[in-house]
Design an enzyme around this catalytic site. Sequence first.
Site, PDB file in Angstrom:
ATOM      1  N   LYS A   1       0.915  -1.181   0.119  1.00 19.28           N
ATOM      2  CA  LYS A   1      -0.144   0.094   0.066  1.00 19.28           C
ATOM      3  C   LYS A   1       0.976   1.240  -0.080  1.00 19.28           C
ATOM      4  O   LYS A   1       1.930   1.260   0.863  1.00 19.28           O
ATOM      5  CB  LYS A   1      -0.982   0.046   1.193  1.00 19.28           C
TER       6      LYS A   1
ATOM      7  N   ASN B   1     -13.535   4.256  -5.057  1.00 21.48           N
ATOM      8  CA  ASN B   1     -13.047   4.244  -4.008  1.00 21.48           C
ATOM      9  C   ASN B   1     -12.589   5.596  -3.757  1.00 21.48           C
ATOM     10  O   ASN B   1     -12.299   6.378  -4.484  1.00 21.48           O
ATOM     11  CB  ASN B   1     -11.897   3.194  -3.910  1.00 21.48           C
ATOM     12  N   SER B   2     -12.648   5.749  -2.422  1.00 22.99           N
ATOM     13  CA  SER B   2     -12.107   7.238  -1.876  1.00 22.99           C
ATOM     14  C   SER B   2     -11.565   6.815  -0.678  1.00 22.99           C
ATOM     15  O   SER B   2     -11.839   7.347   0.472  1.00 22.99           O
ATOM     16  CB  SER B   2     -13.145   8.232  -1.710  1.00 22.99           C
ATOM     17  N   MET B   3     -10.360   6.162  -0.729  1.00 29.49           N
ATOM     18  CA  MET B   3      -9.799   5.612   0.617  1.00 29.49           C
ATOM     19  C   MET B   3      -8.993   6.602   1.444  1.00 29.49           C
ATOM     20  O   MET B   3      -8.887   6.478   2.725  1.00 29.49           O
ATOM     21  CB  MET B   3      -8.564   4.517   0.195  1.00 29.49           C
ATOM     22  N   GLY B   4      -8.313   7.446   0.860  1.00 34.01           N
ATOM     23  CA  GLY B   4      -7.589   8.674   1.430  1.00 34.01           C
ATOM     24  C   GLY B   4      -6.281   8.082   2.055  1.00 34.01           C
ATOM     25  O   GLY B   4      -5.946   8.538   3.021  1.00 34.01           O
TER      26      GLY B   4
ATOM     27  N   CYS C   1      -2.327  10.037  -6.707  1.00 28.78           N
ATOM     28  CA  CYS C   1      -3.612   9.305  -5.742  1.00 28.78           C
ATOM     29  C   CYS C   1      -4.694  10.642  -5.695  1.00 28.78           C
ATOM     30  O   CYS C   1      -4.467  11.577  -5.491  1.00 28.78           O
ATOM     31  CB  CYS C   1      -3.137   9.700  -4.195  1.00 28.78           C
TER      32      CYS C   1
ATOM     33  N   SER D   1      -6.538   4.770 -10.717  1.00 29.65           N
ATOM     34  CA  SER D   1      -7.883   4.900 -10.947  1.00 29.65           C
ATOM     35  C   SER D   1      -7.989   6.150 -11.500  1.00 29.65           C
ATOM     36  O   SER D   1      -7.571   7.352 -10.940  1.00 29.65           O
ATOM     37  CB  SER D   1      -8.430   5.005  -9.662  1.00 29.65           C
TER      38      SER D   1
ATOM     39  N   THR E   1      -9.286  -4.040  -8.931  1.00 32.72           N
ATOM     40  CA  THR E   1     -10.540  -4.381  -8.503  1.00 32.72           C
ATOM     41  C   THR E   1     -10.997  -5.922  -8.353  1.00 32.72           C
ATOM     42  O   THR E   1     -11.469  -6.221  -7.421  1.00 32.72           O
ATOM     43  CB  THR E   1     -11.743  -3.681  -9.269  1.00 32.72           C
TER      44      THR E   1
END
Length: 283
Positions: free
Chosen positions: A42, A66-69, A125, A189, A266
């Site tokens: 990650k 996704n909006s993981m941050g 990102c 993405s 995904t």
Amino acid sequence: MRHTFLGHQLKSHVMNAAGVHCTTLDELSILLKNTKGLIVTKTATLHPRQGNIKPRYAEIPGGSINSMGLPNLGIDAYINFITLNSMRAHRIILSIAGLSLNELIRVAHRANCSKALAIEVNLSCPNIDGKPQVAYDFQTTEYLLKQLGIIFDKPWGVKLPPYFDPIHFDQITELLNRSSVSFVTAINSPGNALWLDEDLKSVIVPKDGHGGIGGPMILPIALANVSHLRKRLRPEIEMIGCGGVETALDVKKHMKCGAQIVQVGTTLMKYGPHLLNELSASV
Ligand code: SIN
């Protein structure tokens, strides 16, 4: 079939995309033990991050949003993981980012001391509120590529966002061809997309429902990016294809467009790590 990357022979040319099954140490251990190719961590920042509030990942028609941050354990945890798994360190790529240029430089110095095979600098990102994707700002990217080139004495590359206009492929590859990158990963993405559920509410809460999209719906964008970049990059710069892979045929399409290694996001999230070996076995 034998595959090579950065001069190393690999048993598989299919690997995870940064962010999928590689955030916790348990996930990384499982990935490392149960797959045959490379793995990437990650994206790590200097300090651990909780990331955006949940829910922040959802399956939607055609893929995911996704909006993981950037939730992650912080760079030191991933460096320690690599040290503890030093017998397999030649299979690990360390992904890094910074929320400021200064932070990225500090993370890069630490990453350079790790035993990882290579470092993937995430310039793309899309999910940090108020922070633009670095690779859409060519001036900053040029500056960073120079600084990172001074820091790294091990192989490094960048993960790019998708571009949509030939002039942008010309501009980014001109910068990359002048830098010391060994590889380029394309694509992250497509960012800041929006999906609404049947009740007309957004499915991802942070950033007003906006997030990066993945899965089969982005395959054509990913293939075009790999192809455009491959045609413009110096031949010595290797390419990792990422985006939209669901089947072994999709892996082959990425390779036909110029990728040597192919990352899966995904679809890995949906089916788990065994999928990576299956995809590579059937190519
Ligand atoms: C995230 O953690 O928000 C995703 C990271 C990325 O797409 O680079």
